[in-house]
Design an enzyme around this catalytic site. Structure first.
Site, PDB file in Angstrom:
ATOM      1  N   VAL A 279       1.478 -57.627 -34.874  1.00  0.00           N
ATOM      2  CA  VAL A 279       2.746 -57.206 -34.268  1.00  0.00           C
ATOM      3  C   VAL A 279       3.361 -56.059 -35.083  1.00  0.00           C
ATOM      4  CG1 VAL A 279       5.126 -57.909 -33.839  1.00  0.00           C
ATOM      5  CG2 VAL A 279       3.246 -59.381 -33.157  1.00  0.00           C
ATOM      6  N   ILE A 282       1.091 -52.721 -34.785  1.00  0.00           N
ATOM      7  CA  ILE A 282       1.007 -52.005 -33.501  1.00  0.00           C
ATOM      8  C   ILE A 282       2.294 -51.209 -33.310  1.00  0.00           C
ATOM      9  CG2 ILE A 282       0.946 -52.272 -31.005  1.00  0.00           C
ATOM     10  CD1 ILE A 282      -0.804 -54.791 -31.540  1.00  0.00           C
ATOM     11  N   GLU A 284       4.440 -50.349 -31.321  1.00  0.00           N
ATOM     12  CA  GLU A 284       4.889 -50.525 -29.939  1.00  0.00           C
ATOM     13  C   GLU A 284       6.141 -49.703 -29.640  1.00  0.00           C
ATOM     14  OE1 GLU A 284       5.131 -52.894 -32.245  1.00  0.00           O
ATOM     15  OE2 GLU A 284       7.299 -53.049 -32.383  1.00  0.00           O
ATOM     16  N   ASP A 326      14.151 -11.171 -17.248  1.00  0.00           N
ATOM     17  CA  ASP A 326      14.893 -10.170 -16.478  1.00  0.00           C
ATOM     18  C   ASP A 326      15.748  -9.373 -17.435  1.00  0.00           C
ATOM     19  OD1 ASP A 326      13.991 -11.048 -14.076  1.00  0.00           O
ATOM     20  OD2 ASP A 326      15.667 -12.422 -13.730  1.00  0.00           O
ATOM     21  N   ASP A 634      16.196 -15.509 -10.873  1.00  0.00           N
ATOM     22  CA  ASP A 634      17.426 -16.063 -10.326  1.00  0.00           C
ATOM     23  C   ASP A 634      17.428 -16.164  -8.807  1.00  0.00           C
ATOM     24  OD1 ASP A 634      17.526 -13.365  -9.980  1.00  0.00           O
ATOM     25  OD2 ASP A 634      19.210 -13.021 -11.338  1.00  0.00           O
ATOM     26  N   ASP A 638      12.157 -15.317  -6.537  1.00  0.00           N
ATOM     27  CA  ASP A 638      11.626 -15.544  -7.885  1.00  0.00           C
ATOM     28  C   ASP A 638      10.970 -16.918  -8.006  1.00  0.00           C
ATOM     29  OD1 ASP A 638      12.456 -13.128  -8.957  1.00  0.00           O
ATOM     30  OD2 ASP A 638      14.432 -13.881  -9.496  1.00  0.00           O
ATOM     31  N   ASN A 700       2.059 -48.355 -41.220  1.00  0.00           N
ATOM     32  CA  ASN A 700       1.259 -49.443 -40.659  1.00  0.00           C
ATOM     33  C   ASN A 700      -0.090 -49.568 -41.353  1.00  0.00           C
ATOM     34  OD1 ASN A 700       3.383 -49.769 -39.009  1.00  0.00           O
ATOM     35  ND2 ASN A 700       2.389 -49.062 -37.146  1.00  0.00           N
ATOM     36  N   THR A 731      11.782 -50.915 -41.538  1.00  0.00           N
ATOM     37  CA  THR A 731      11.308 -49.543 -41.766  1.00  0.00           C
ATOM     38  C   THR A 731      10.983 -48.803 -40.481  1.00  0.00           C
ATOM     39  OG1 THR A 731       9.063 -50.319 -42.025  1.00  0.00           O
ATOM     40  CG2 THR A 731      10.364 -50.083 -44.038  1.00  0.00           C
ATOM     41  N   ASP A 732      10.597 -49.522 -39.428  1.00  0.00           N
ATOM     42  CA  ASP A 732      10.193 -48.828 -38.198  1.00  0.00           C
ATOM     43  C   ASP A 732      11.377 -48.367 -37.366  1.00  0.00           C
ATOM     44  OD1 ASP A 732       7.637 -49.235 -38.847  1.00  0.00           O
ATOM     45  OD2 ASP A 732       7.034 -50.182 -36.963  1.00  0.00           O
TER      46      ASP A 732
HETATM   47  P1  ATP Z   1      16.802  -7.591 -13.191  1.00  0.00           P
HETATM   48  O1  ATP Z   1      16.799  -6.711 -14.369  1.00  0.00           O
HETATM   49  O2  ATP Z   1      17.459  -8.894 -13.456  1.00  0.00           O
HETATM   50  O3  ATP Z   1      15.531  -7.669 -12.423  1.00  0.00           O
HETATM   51  P2  ATP Z   1      18.103  -5.700 -11.564  1.00  0.00           P
HETATM   52  O4  ATP Z   1      19.522  -5.862 -11.195  1.00  0.00           O
HETATM   53  O5  ATP Z   1      17.741  -4.558 -12.393  1.00  0.00           O
HETATM   54  O6  ATP Z   1      17.791  -7.065 -12.157  1.00  0.00           O
HETATM   55  P3  ATP Z   1      17.683  -5.852  -8.814  1.00  0.00           P
HETATM   56  O7  ATP Z   1      18.878  -6.697  -8.723  1.00  0.00           O
HETATM   57  O8  ATP Z   1      16.465  -6.194  -8.065  1.00  0.00           O
HETATM   58  O9  ATP Z   1      17.215  -5.689 -10.275  1.00  0.00           O
HETATM   59  O10 ATP Z   1      18.155  -4.393  -8.437  1.00  0.00           O
HETATM   60  C1  ATP Z   1      17.224  -3.360  -8.259  1.00  0.00           C
HETATM   61  C2  ATP Z   1      17.943  -2.078  -7.956  1.00  0.00           C
HETATM   62  O11 ATP Z   1      18.669  -2.231  -6.733  1.00  0.00           O
HETATM   63  C3  ATP Z   1      18.970  -1.687  -8.992  1.00  0.00           C
HETATM   64  O12 ATP Z   1      18.402  -0.864  -9.962  1.00  0.00           O
HETATM   65  C4  ATP Z   1      20.001  -0.950  -8.175  1.00  0.00           C
HETATM   66  O13 ATP Z   1      19.660   0.422  -8.083  1.00  0.00           O
HETATM   67  C5  ATP Z   1      19.904  -1.550  -6.810  1.00  0.00           C
HETATM   68  N1  ATP Z   1      20.973  -2.529  -6.594  1.00  0.00           N
HETATM   69  C6  ATP Z   1      21.319  -3.558  -7.370  1.00  0.00           C
HETATM   70  N2  ATP Z   1      22.336  -4.245  -6.868  1.00  0.00           N
HETATM   71  C7  ATP Z   1      22.666  -3.652  -5.716  1.00  0.00           C
HETATM   72  C8  ATP Z   1      23.621  -3.908  -4.685  1.00  0.00           C
HETATM   73  N3  ATP Z   1      24.470  -4.918  -4.753  1.00  0.00           N
HETATM   74  N4  ATP Z   1      23.665  -3.076  -3.631  1.00  0.00           N
HETATM   75  C9  ATP Z   1      22.808  -2.063  -3.550  1.00  0.00           C
HETATM   76  N5  ATP Z   1      21.890  -1.777  -4.457  1.00  0.00           N
HETATM   77  C10 ATP Z   1      21.799  -2.540  -5.533  1.00  0.00           C
END
Ligand code: ATP
Length: 892
Positions: A279, A282, A284, A326, A634, A638, A700, A731-732
């Protein structure tokens, strides 16, 4: 009447709610009280009593109880009662460990529970979706999971995937008009949205009409109660190892008993000793302690803003060799401010910081009135019009409700005196095509109420917009977009990007009276107006985190939708891109096969202008190269890459429900540095688990060997059964748990990542267990023999000394286990839990040795003070002899 048959007005009336202010908090509380939480009923939990009883279902414990019962029947009452008491205490210990593990797992679930945006008392708030009640007005957007059954009141390009309910994997387009018909199937109720389904496109507003078990999902909830198994690879390995250890412990115990009997010990005496030994030997408690260590580690991670959604990730974190992250918001602050505006060959500068809508416009050194420069004025106005974000005034600062990129455009326009309210009065927004990171654009169709003219207004990534433009506004004139002009625009984009600015282009298209079914038809033949360039400062802590990761053998890769040059500039600032490192753009990437990418993947540090879909390819190529990949994301798109990665990471603030659900780790602060902290913690947790495995097993081994050696040498039993059980309990329990709370060694982030296939006993651990265990057994026996001296009258005294030596040797050894090197490597007082645990263990031993009423129960005698010198001297041998010796070096 069914909800889908009712008009908006009727639904609002029935639910006693309004679209303007939603429910009052008080009313919501009252409804919650009356109708309950918006939850699906969970399967019955195991009761506490059952869990407690479970602790005794172990085979050896049952044998021990049976043996004790027999010895009780034979008249050894005191022994029997004491042993049963210890077994029960042990059971409680196991029970509390498992309860604690279960509780912290529940707390985890709670933390990663979905939230929704709801209108209460006239304000939009984020609340846990279980607090929703009928009549709540909800806002949802692409990537959200719908929190309850709702009647849709507003739908902008809204599409929802309902496969969980209907089996139909294609998303359904939603609209708001009432439907006619009595038994419309769920799949065709296109003005309803159902709990648990997923918004894949667009956005909308709806009103809750069903919650909890009264939802479509609730009706089939019984089918859905498949809790995810949360066993980690190590836990699984330990389960197998546990079986082997049980086998070995039993075998050795049988050996001890057999040799003992051959040497003339009574079978009955040997049987009880043998069972107690089994016991004790082991381990456990190991699985429960592992779970506790994992979950305590997980709680420490929460304090550092990382939530673990899948327990196995804790271990995998320690193996990560590449982090793909990102850029925007994770490496940068996501606090955008427009600083440069370009149109038709002219660049204006904008002053001001953050989201404060105060600033001036300059042409070179000269201040200009933005309303007198037509293209500038138009850029600013359209930036505000094609925008779904709100700026909220707070006490000292401004907060953004929506996308920071859009907030920057809003603020720039406000600096020139534009007001949203007046613009909306002038322009009617007829259609909206929200931004997505694959298209990299967003558009609105507007009607100028003054002259009835209509336009598409588009904003987005400049290179994309340029490709979709056929004309350009240059020198206040509409001109066709020549190659020369297009090149000039490109130069301007590069120039802004090389200053690490994020660039957004704005364009428009005059319309006749077209409406569009799809954004593809709208976002073409555009008139290019110009660019806005915005700063997004790097997060200050990221540079250091990238460096620490490099030292830990982890490569950081930036993946961004942003422009190649912007990405390059920021990656260089953060120390991700070193001279010679490669940058790959989305266009080149999309033309490559996974195999081609695999060839060069180790040299690439930045992927720019990529779409979320590309991330999966990157993960696959890295994994094919043998990397353990952590990948952030995000958005909805993705999710596949997050799932495929070894450690999928999502963003707590900007992440969609879909991304979060796919991920193993959520960053509460969206911060890259948090990934590093989580990896560090992950490495530490694994090391701590190794520490207490080392400790428990060496202890043990010591316990078994002292008995085995004694039997071979034809000595009496050096420990009586109850002493063996007491050693095991003392101790355990606490010391092993306290090792699970140990601080990381200084060099945790200076080593290479652990190989995922590495066994539990790798890096010399097996050798350490055996060598220390052997010595613990040897010194305990030596202590016994010195005192026993072949004088039977001294037997009980010698047993007490052996008992004390064994415990002390283990309690000293526990400090040795804190380091890979030797006990001198670390300050023992650093881990106060361990010091506390060891002190209380010593107290428990002293009590049974010195407290007279307990002496007959534990077969102990008071030890003379000077004997403690011998005990402590011998007990230190295993730890100190091996510290810095050849044996240690060989093992590490
Ligand atoms: P990440 O670095 O997290 O990938 P990011 O913001 O650089 O994000 P996206 O969000 O895909 O990448 O944006 C890509 C491009 O789209 C940006 O570089 C910008 O020129 C354009 N963009 C971003 N947000 C908007 C928006 N709300 N409306 C129009 N164009 C946008």
């Amino acid at each position: 009447m069914k909800w889908y048959e009712l008009s908006e007005k009727a639904v609002l009336q029935m639910t006693k709610s309004t679209k303007e202010t939603g429910l009052a908090s008080k009313e919501a509380k009252a409804r919650q009280k009356q109708y309950g939480l918006n939850e699906l009923q969970e399967a019955e939990k195991q009761s506490a009593l059952l869990l407690f009883l479970e602790q005794f279902k172990d085979f050896m414990v049952l044998v021990l109880l049976a043996a004790t019962l027999i010895s009780g029947l034979l008249g050894e009452y005191i022994d029997a009662i004491a042993i049963i008491a210890i077994v029960i205490i042990n059971g409680f210990l196991g029970f509390f460990q498992e309860r604690r593990a279960e509780k912290s797992l529940d707390a985890l679930k709670e933390l990663s529970a979905p939230h929704v945006m709801v209108l209460r008392d006239g304000e939009w708030k984020r609340i846990p979706s279980k607090e929703l009640v009928i009549g709540d007005v909800l806002k949802f957007t692409s990537g959200d999971r719908i929190g309850a059954d709702i009647r849709v009141l507003e739908a902008k390009s809204l599409e929802i995937e309902e496969s969980a309910l209907t089996g139909e994997s294609l998303p359904v387009q939603k609209q708001t008009a009432p439907l006619k018909g009595e038994d419309i199937p769920l799949g065709d109720q296109d003005n309803m949205a159902f709990m648990g389904t997923l918004v894949t496109r667009g956005n909308g507003i709806g009103i809750v009409v069903g919650t909890g078990m009264n939802t479509a999902m609730g009706q089939i909830a019984n089918l859905l109660q498949n809790a995810e198994t949360m066993m980690t690879p190590l836990q699984r390995k330990l389960e197998q190892l546990g079986k082997i250890l049980i086998g070995v412990a039993l075998l050795l115990t049988v050996l001890v008993v057999a040799i003992g009997v051959i040497q003339g010990h009574a079978l009955y005496e040997m049987f009880l000793a043998g069972v107690s030994l089994a016991v004790a030997a082991i381990p456990e408690g190991l699985p429960a302690i592992v779970t506790v260590a994992l979950s305590l580690g997980v709680q420490r991670m929460i304090k550092k803003n990382a939530i673990v959604r899948k327990l196995p990730a804790v271990e995998t974190l320690g193996c990560a060799s590449v982090i793909c992250s990102d850029k925007t918001g994770t490496m940068t602050q996501n606090k955008m401010t427009v600083t440069h505006i370009w149109s038709g060959g002219t660049t204006w500068n904008v002053s001001g910081t953050g989201y404060h809508p105060e600033g001036r416009f300059y042409l070179g050194q000269r201040e200009v009135n933005p309303n007198q420069a037509k293209p500038l004025q138009q850029l600013l106005m359209f930036g505000m019009l094609c925008n779904q974000t709100d700026l909220i005034r707070q006490e000292k600062d401004y907060a953004v409700d929506g996308d920071p990129t859009e907030a920057a455009l809003l603020v720039a326009a406000m600096k020139a005196g534009f007001k949203r309210e007046s613009l909306v009065q002038q322009f009617e927004i007829m259609q909206e095509f929200p931004f997505d990171s694959t298209r990299k654009m967003m558009s609105v169709v507007v009607k100028d109420k003054k002259d009835g003219k209509r336009y598409v207004v588009t904003k987005g990534a400049p290179d994309v917009l340029l490709t979709n433009s056929t004309k350009i506004l240059w020198d206040n004139k509409l001109q066709s977009l020549s190659l020369v002009m297009s090149n000039e625009v490109k130069t301007a984009i590069d120039q802004l990007a090389s200053q690490a600015l994020r660039t957004i282009a704005i364009a428009y298209r005059p319309l006749m009276d077209e409406t569009f079914g799809h954004e593809r038809e709208a976002e073409k033949e555009l008139v290019f107006i110009g660019l806005q360039g915005m700063i997004d400062p790097p997060r200050p802590e990221v540079k250091e985190a990238v460096k620490e990761c490099r030292e830990a053998g982890i490569k950081t890769v930036m993946i961004t939708g942003d422009h190649v040059i912007t990405a390059k500039a920021i990656a260089s600032q953060l120390g991700i891109l070193k001279p010679g490192g490669k940058v790959l753009d989305g266009y080149t990437l999309s033309k490559m096969s996974v195999e081609e990418l695999e060839e060069m993947v180790d040299d690439v540090y930045v992927y720019a202008r990529v779409s979320p879909e590309h991330k999966l390819k990157i993960v696959k190529a890295l994994q094919a190269k043998g990397h353990i990949v952590a990948m952030t994301g995000d958005g909805v798109n993705d999710a596949p890459a997050i799932k495929a990665a070894d450690i999928g990471i999502s963003m707590g603030i900007t992440g969609t429900d879909v991304a979060k659900e796919a991920s193993a780790l959520v960053l509460l602060d969206d911060n890259f540095a948090t990934i590093k902290s989580a990896i560090k913690e992950g490495r530490n947790i694994y090391e701590n688990i190794r520490k207490f495995i080392r400790y428990l097993l060496a202890s043990n081994v010591g316990e078994i060997l002292v008995m085995l050696f004694a039997m071979i040498l034809a000595l009496p039993l050096p420990l009586v059964p109850i002493q063996i059980l007491w050693v095991n309990l003392v101790t355990d329990g606490l010391p092993a748990m306290a090792l699970g709370l140990d601080q990381p060694e200084e060099n945790v982030m200076k080593r290479k990542p652990r190989h995922p296939k590495e066994g539990v006993f790798a890096r010399g651990l097996g050798w350490k267990v055996i060598s220390r265990g052997f010595l613990i057994g040897a010194v305990t026996l030596a202590a016994f023999m010195i005192v026993y001296d072949n004088t039977p009258e001294k037997l009980a005294y010698a047993q007490t000394i052996a008992f004390a030596t064994l415990v002390m040797a283990q309690l000293i050894h526990v400090f040795d286990c804190r380091s890979d090197k030797s006990i001198f490597d670390r300050n023992p007082f650093e881990n106060i839990y361990l010091v506390g645990a060891v002190l209380s263990s010593i107290l428990l031993i002293l009590i049974v040795i010195y407290y007279p009423p307990l002496q007959p129960i534990f077969h102990t005698m008071a030890i003379a003070p000077r004997e403690w010198l011998v005990i402590l001297g011998l007990a230190s041998v295993p730890t100190f002899l091996l510290a810095g010796s050849l044996l240690t070096r060989k093992s590490s």
